[in-house]
Design a protein around this motif. Structure first.
Motif, mmCIF file in Angstrom:
data_model
loop_
_atom_site.group_PDB
_atom_site.id
_atom_site.type_symbol
_atom_site.label_atom_id
_atom_site.label_comp_id
_atom_site.label_asym_id
_atom_site.label_seq_id
_atom_site.Cartn_x
_atom_site.Cartn_y
_atom_site.Cartn_z
ATOM 1 N N ASP A 129 1.204 7.717 -1.049
ATOM 2 C CA ASP A 129 -0.290 7.927 -1.321
ATOM 3 C C ASP A 129 -0.656 6.790 -2.453
ATOM 4 N N ALA A 130 0.176 6.663 -3.296
ATOM 5 C CA ALA A 130 0.036 6.106 -4.727
ATOM 6 C C ALA A 130 -0.281 4.678 -4.246
ATOM 7 N N LYS A 131 0.620 3.840 -3.325
ATOM 8 C CA LYS A 131 0.513 2.308 -2.921
ATOM 9 C C LYS A 131 -0.710 2.263 -1.884
ATOM 10 N N LYS B 24 6.516 -0.028 -10.447
ATOM 11 C CA LYS B 24 6.665 1.371 -10.784
ATOM 12 C C LYS B 24 6.191 1.972 -11.758
ATOM 13 N N ARG B 25 6.518 1.326 -13.105
ATOM 14 C CA ARG B 25 6.033 1.742 -14.324
ATOM 15 C C ARG B 25 4.606 2.068 -14.360
ATOM 16 N N SER B 26 3.538 1.001 -14.003
ATOM 17 C CA SER B 26 2.379 0.992 -13.957
ATOM 18 C C SER B 26 1.623 1.606 -12.659
ATOM 19 N N GLY B 27 2.453 1.717 -11.662
ATOM 20 C CA GLY B 27 2.040 2.306 -10.345
ATOM 21 C C GLY B 27 0.832 1.160 -9.497
ATOM 22 N N THR B 28 1.281 0.304 -9.513
ATOM 23 C CA THR B 28 0.337 -0.697 -8.969
ATOM 24 C C THR B 28 0.848 -1.954 -8.304
ATOM 25 N N TYR B 29 0.379 -2.821 -7.534
ATOM 26 C CA TYR B 29 0.723 -4.264 -7.139
ATOM 27 C C TYR B 29 0.141 -5.278 -8.005
ATOM 28 N N GLY B 30 -0.834 -4.719 -8.805
ATOM 29 C CA GLY B 30 -1.225 -5.477 -9.632
ATOM 30 C C GLY B 30 -2.469 -6.287 -9.364
#
Length: 350
Positions: free
Chosen positions: A282-284, A300-306
């Motif tokens: 869900d997060a991705k 993983k730490r920030s929970g994003t692809y940037g």
């Protein structure tokens, strides 16, 4: 003996005093915890007030300016500084702002604070995502539905179904019946440009319409070209364009996790629905919808692809989709739908 009695009495007095002191400390600690819990409850109520006010503002603007992209509404309400709205309620303060979570959905971030003393301030942050733009995939007059495949180059075989959500109003409360999904595109792939005759689907006023992607994920496509129901055992799973609890109102409509819905810029009543047919967290999925594709690796730490937002558009004005195998791309099966007045002859509106 007399000294012993005095010592025993003194010890008893001191012991009693220590017990009373411990009781007082426990009572004070209990009072502090109760006050803290109460402050948290009040701060939550304040945050909820800011949340409701923000949702009401967004809905009002959507009704007043139905052709305005949701992105512009979000920017207008949040203001030039992007801070949103600041206000007070019940002795506390709130700060609420909108966040665009996809082309057609927004989240509300609301922070409520309640001060219990000069130094202690309870703060509650609430974020609720998934609100769909007002009127998305709903018609207010007899309407024919035109469907066209924009992209269908995914390896998995799939079929597309149309599901009507018919309104039922009792005592002023409207609920929706989910009708049996109707086959629009038979199982297959590699069918860019394929379309469905508008006369095949005629919608009535007040109806909502959902789209369901049924995926055959074993590459065999044993029912290719066949007329099969959405429950056919060849399908491994389905993806909903709209996640709808059926008995809720418009504000509770949600965009499906594996779908991205966008109204065509400058063309009211024309929508693109882009499906992701692989499995991701869900997060991705949420990160790509909100922030775009970003880099090649998941942080993983920030929970994003940037990603920093969707900035590129295609020739139709939609957010530009790309193909990736290792992250959500929402380019696997992409259809365009168009709502046309029912009196229009087939083929008009191109």
């Amino acid at each position: 003996m007399g000294k012993l009695v005095i010592l025993i009495a003194t010890a008893a007095i001191l012991g009693t005093g220590m017990v009373l002191f411990q009781v007082d400390r426990s009572a004070i600690a209990t009072d502090d915890k109760q006050a803290e819990r109460q402050a948290q409850i009040l701060a939550r109520e304040v945050a909820r007030t800011g949340h409701n006010i923000m949702v009401a503002k967004a809905r009002k603007l959507q009704v007043q300016f139905p052709d305005t992209p949701l992105e512009q509404i979000v920017q207008e309400i949040n203001g030039q500084s992007g801070q949103g709205i600041i206000g007070s309620h019940g002795g506390g303060n709130y700060n609420a702002k909108l966040v665009l979570t996809s082309a057609s959905t927004f989240a509300v971030e609301a922070v409520g604070t309640f001060q219990t003393s000069e130094h202690d301030v309870a703060t509650v942050r609430q974020t609720e995502a998934g609100f769909l733009a007002e009127g998305t995939l709903e018609v207010d007059e007899p309407t024919i539905l035109k469907l066209t495949f924009l992209e269908s180059m995914a390896g998995y075989c799939s079929a597309v179904y149309v599901q009507r959500l018919s309104p039922v109003t009792v005592a002023g409360v409207t609920t929706y019946n989910a009708d049996t999904p109707e086959l629009a595109f038979v199982p297959g792939n590699n069918r860019d440009g394929d379309s469905v005759s508008p006369s095949d689907f005629v919608l009535q006023p007040g109806e909502r319409v959902n789209f369901i992607l049924a995926v055959d994920a074993d590459f065999s496509c044993e029912d290719r070209g066949k007329t099969v129901p959405v429950t056919d055992p060849s399908f491994n799973y389905t993806r909903n364009a709209l996640e709808n609890e059926i008995d809720v109102d418009t504000e509770d409509l949600q965009e499906g996790k594996y779908a991205m819905i966008q109204e065509k810029p400058g063309s009211p009543g024309v929508w693109r629905i882009a499906f992701e047919d692989l499995y991701f967290s869900d997060a991705k999925l949420a990160d790509v919808k909100q922030n775009g594709y970003g880099g090649s690796s998941w942080k993983k730490r920030s929970g994003t692809y940037g990603g920093h937002g969707w900035t590129d558009t295609d020739v139709n004005g939609y957010w530009r989709l790309q193909d990736f195998g290792d992250k959500p791309d929402f380019s696997d099966q992409v259809i365009e739908i168009e709502f046309l007045p029912a009196y229009m002859a087939e083929g008009e509106g191109d």
